[in-house]
Design a protein around this motif. Structure first.
Motif, PDB file in Angstrom:
ATOM      1  N   GLU A  17       0.812  -1.224   0.000  1.00  0.00           N
ATOM      2  CA  GLU A  17       0.000   0.000   0.000  1.00  0.00           C
ATOM      3  C   GLU A  17       0.847   1.276   0.000  1.00  0.00           C
ATOM      4  O   GLU A  17       0.322   2.366  -0.220  1.00  0.00           O
ATOM      5  CB  GLU A  17      -0.977   0.010   1.184  1.00  0.00           C
ATOM      6  N   ALA A  18       2.159   1.168   0.249  1.00  0.00           N
ATOM      7  CA  ALA A  18       2.971   2.381   0.426  1.00  0.00           C
ATOM      8  C   ALA A  18       3.593   2.823  -0.888  1.00  0.00           C
ATOM      9  O   ALA A  18       4.356   2.092  -1.506  1.00  0.00           O
ATOM     10  CB  ALA A  18       4.055   2.120   1.466  1.00  0.00           C
ATOM     11  N   HIS A  23       6.739   6.447   3.694  1.00  0.00           N
ATOM     12  CA  HIS A  23       5.654   5.583   4.142  1.00  0.00           C
ATOM     13  C   HIS A  23       6.140   4.130   4.224  1.00  0.00           C
ATOM     14  O   HIS A  23       5.933   3.445   5.219  1.00  0.00           O
ATOM     15  CB  HIS A  23       4.470   5.715   3.171  1.00  0.00           C
ATOM     16  N   ARG A  24       6.835   3.713   3.159  1.00  0.00           N
ATOM     17  CA  ARG A  24       7.402   2.357   3.151  1.00  0.00           C
ATOM     18  C   ARG A  24       8.325   2.150   4.348  1.00  0.00           C
ATOM     19  O   ARG A  24       8.225   1.168   5.068  1.00  0.00           O
ATOM     20  CB  ARG A  24       8.255   2.151   1.881  1.00  0.00           C
ATOM     21  N   LEU A  25       9.216   3.108   4.552  1.00  0.00           N
ATOM     22  CA  LEU A  25      10.222   2.950   5.607  1.00  0.00           C
ATOM     23  C   LEU A  25       9.607   3.041   7.005  1.00  0.00           C
ATOM     24  O   LEU A  25      10.047   2.356   7.921  1.00  0.00           O
ATOM     25  CB  LEU A  25      11.345   3.981   5.433  1.00  0.00           C
ATOM     26  N   MET A  26       8.588   3.870   7.172  1.00  0.00           N
ATOM     27  CA  MET A  26       7.950   3.952   8.496  1.00  0.00           C
ATOM     28  C   MET A  26       7.266   2.639   8.851  1.00  0.00           C
ATOM     29  O   MET A  26       7.265   2.227  10.014  1.00  0.00           O
ATOM     30  CB  MET A  26       6.945   5.103   8.545  1.00  0.00           C
ATOM     31  N   ARG A 146      -3.264   9.947   2.177  1.00  0.00           N
ATOM     32  CA  ARG A 146      -2.268   9.128   1.493  1.00  0.00           C
ATOM     33  C   ARG A 146      -0.876   9.444   1.994  1.00  0.00           C
ATOM     34  O   ARG A 146      -0.676  10.381   2.760  1.00  0.00           O
ATOM     35  CB  ARG A 146      -2.347   9.318  -0.016  1.00  0.00           C
ATOM     36  N   PHE A 147       0.050   8.638   1.545  1.00  0.00           N
ATOM     37  CA  PHE A 147       1.452   8.802   1.933  1.00  0.00           C
ATOM     38  C   PHE A 147       1.645   8.663   3.440  1.00  0.00           C
ATOM     39  O   PHE A 147       2.448   9.356   4.051  1.00  0.00           O
ATOM     40  CB  PHE A 147       2.003  10.148   1.460  1.00  0.00           C
ATOM     41  N   GLY A 324       7.489  11.897   8.625  1.00  0.00           N
ATOM     42  CA  GLY A 324       7.602  11.409   7.246  1.00  0.00           C
ATOM     43  C   GLY A 324       8.511  12.287   6.407  1.00  0.00           C
ATOM     44  O   GLY A 324       9.357  11.804   5.656  1.00  0.00           O
ATOM     45  N   ALA A 325       8.363  13.601   6.559  1.00  0.00           N
ATOM     46  CA  ALA A 325       9.142  14.535   5.740  1.00  0.00           C
ATOM     47  C   ALA A 325      10.643  14.410   6.027  1.00  0.00           C
ATOM     48  O   ALA A 325      11.464  14.476   5.111  1.00  0.00           O
ATOM     49  CB  ALA A 325       8.667  15.964   5.996  1.00  0.00           C
TER      50      ALA A 325
END
Ligand code: P5A
Length: 435
Positions: A17-18, A23-26, A146-147, A324-325
């Motif tokens: 979903e990322a 997002h993937r890394l979190m 999203r994200f 995230g940023a």
């Protein structure tokens, strides 16, 4: 924290979903888990990062003379009817009813509530100026969350509100907050660019967005390289000095900076050192004069006894978005690279042979020296898996303890950002990590 008994669920696979790196890394580094669309639970390591960002934001707000309060998440619809925003806000507002059928809402922002608190207590010009802030969860029923935490429905914001007697005072408050923001981002280890912005549903006639540079950011930004070399620390600008604020303002507003939608090709031609990049909006500030004070009847007795509606501004930082940023700005193929100022732990201790007496003893000694403020990978995993997880989680330092080194009283110390490795004693490793 001992990794073997922690809720730090790292994933080898990329979650389907990322769409973006942060997002993937979190998800992969076990920082958050989604519990409903756009709503996240913060797991121990993620919460530590969130708290560290919050602490820096708080210190800089306090240094600017802002007072911390904590307003509730649930608000009465009546307050919003007074400002006229209850109907204007639309479907982004989450509306609820209590058992008495009274209309409530989950706050998307707090201009109304803080104006109400001020009108109950502040009566005279002598009590102004004041700036109040809180760090509180918000809810906006975004059409397309999203994200991950970058555009959530529930998210953590620092929102501040200024109250001044006149426009000149309000301008000083606005500049103070802008400087506090530039300082906050500098301490967080990111390059921020302030840009003239639209005011949207908050209203007003002066507004800036703060965009931080990250290669995978949502918008294209154009700016003058002069922004990159300005020192925002108190060594350069005193936040309580009006001449300093004036000098700061001049520097911020004489350089070119614009996002795609406002980009002016003609003005761009005259920029001496052009820079382009991708950016993420992490803050937004507004000056809106008497919009809320007049609508809601906030007035104080002025110097001459005539009542005045205070001039207001509001100032937001996306605290949870920043997690995230920051990852968007600081990562590589292997995972996150936390800036020292926000890392969940300064170091991870990797025990390459759990059960080996010398390795165990050395790791326990190291872990004790950190007083719990380190992550100890004491799992019975293979070395390769531990290395991969350490790179993924992104702690600034890795202290690697293997049987050969342990026998000789040595560890291997690796700096995550550069990959540089040195063999050294436990004392030397501690000294390096402590900086
Ligand atoms: C300023 C403070 C306001 O709400 N009222 C109080 C004003 N501004 S804002 O621009 O709408 O939001 C401020 C910052 O909050 C972050 N943000 C979000 N973060 C995560 N998910 C969201 N859905 C979201 N919406 C806003 C942004 O960083 C924004 O700059």
């Amino acid at each position: 924290m001992r990794l073997s008994h922690s809720l730090l669920p790292t994933l080898k696979e990329t979650p389907a979903e990322a769409q973006i790196a942060s997002h993937r890394l979190m998800l992969r580094a076990g920082l958050v888990r989604q519990t409903a669309a756009g709503i996240y639970a913060w797991l121990p390591a993620g919460l530590r990062v969130l708290r560290r960002i919050e602490a820096i934001v708080r210190e800089e707000q306090d240094a600017a003379g802002a007072q911390e309060v904590l307003m509730p998440t649930i608000q009465s619809a009546d307050l919003w009817r007074q400002s006229g925003r209850y109907d204007a806000y639309g479907p982004e507002m989450l509306r609820l009813k209590d058992r008495h059928e009274r209309d409530l809402l989950y706050g998307p922002t707090n201009e109304e509530m803080i104006t109400d608190l001020m009108r109950q207590s502040v009566k005279s010009y002598r009590e102004l100026p004041q700036i109040l802030y809180h760090i509180q969860w918000k809810f906006r029923d975004e059409v397309r969350p999203r994200f991950g935490v970058m555009r959530g429905r529930e998210f953590l914001m620092k929102d501040a509100y200024s109250f001044d007697l006149d426009r000149a005072g309000a301008v000083v408050s606005y500049r103070k907050m802008m400087l506090a923001y530039m300082r906050t981002f500098q301490r967080l280890g990111v390059q921020a660019i302030p840009m003239v912005a639209d005011t949207g549903p908050i209203g007003g006639d002066l507004s800036h967005e703060f965009i931080i540079l990250a290669p995978t950011g949502e918008s294209q930004v154009y700016y003058d390289a002069a922004f990159e070399t300005i020192d925002y620390s108190s060594d350069n600008f005193s936040i309580m000095s009006e001449p300093d604020l004036e000098r700061f303002w001049t520097q911020m507003t004489t350089h070119y900076a614009a996002t795609d939608d406002k980009h002016d090709a003609e003005a761009w031609q005259h920029v001496a050192e052009k820079r382009e990049g991708r950016g993420i909006e992490v803050g937004h500030i507004f000056y809106f004069g008497t919009k809320y004070s007049k609508a809601m009847g906030l007035a104080v007795a002025g110097r001459d006894g005539v009542s005045v509606a205070p001039e207001m501004g509001s100032y937001g930082v996306g605290v949870s978005r920043l997690v995230g940023a920051l990852i968007e700005a600081h990562h590589d193929e292997a995972g996150i690279i936390w800036p020292d100022s926000v890392a969940p732990f300064p170091a991870v201790i990797l025990n390459l042979k759990v059960g080996d007496a010398a390795c165990d003893a050395m790791c326990e000694d190291l872990y004790a020296r950190f007083n719990g403020d380190a992550l100890y990978d004491d799992r019975g995993e293979r070395a390769g898996a531990k290395f991969a997880d350490a790179d993924l989680m992104g702690h600034p330092w890795q202290i690697v303890v293997g049987p050969r080194g342990a026998a000789a009283g040595k560890v291997e110390l690796k700096r995550r950002a550069t990959g540089e490795k040195v063999e050294c004693s436990v004392d030397d490793a501690m000294a390096k990590v402590r900086g």
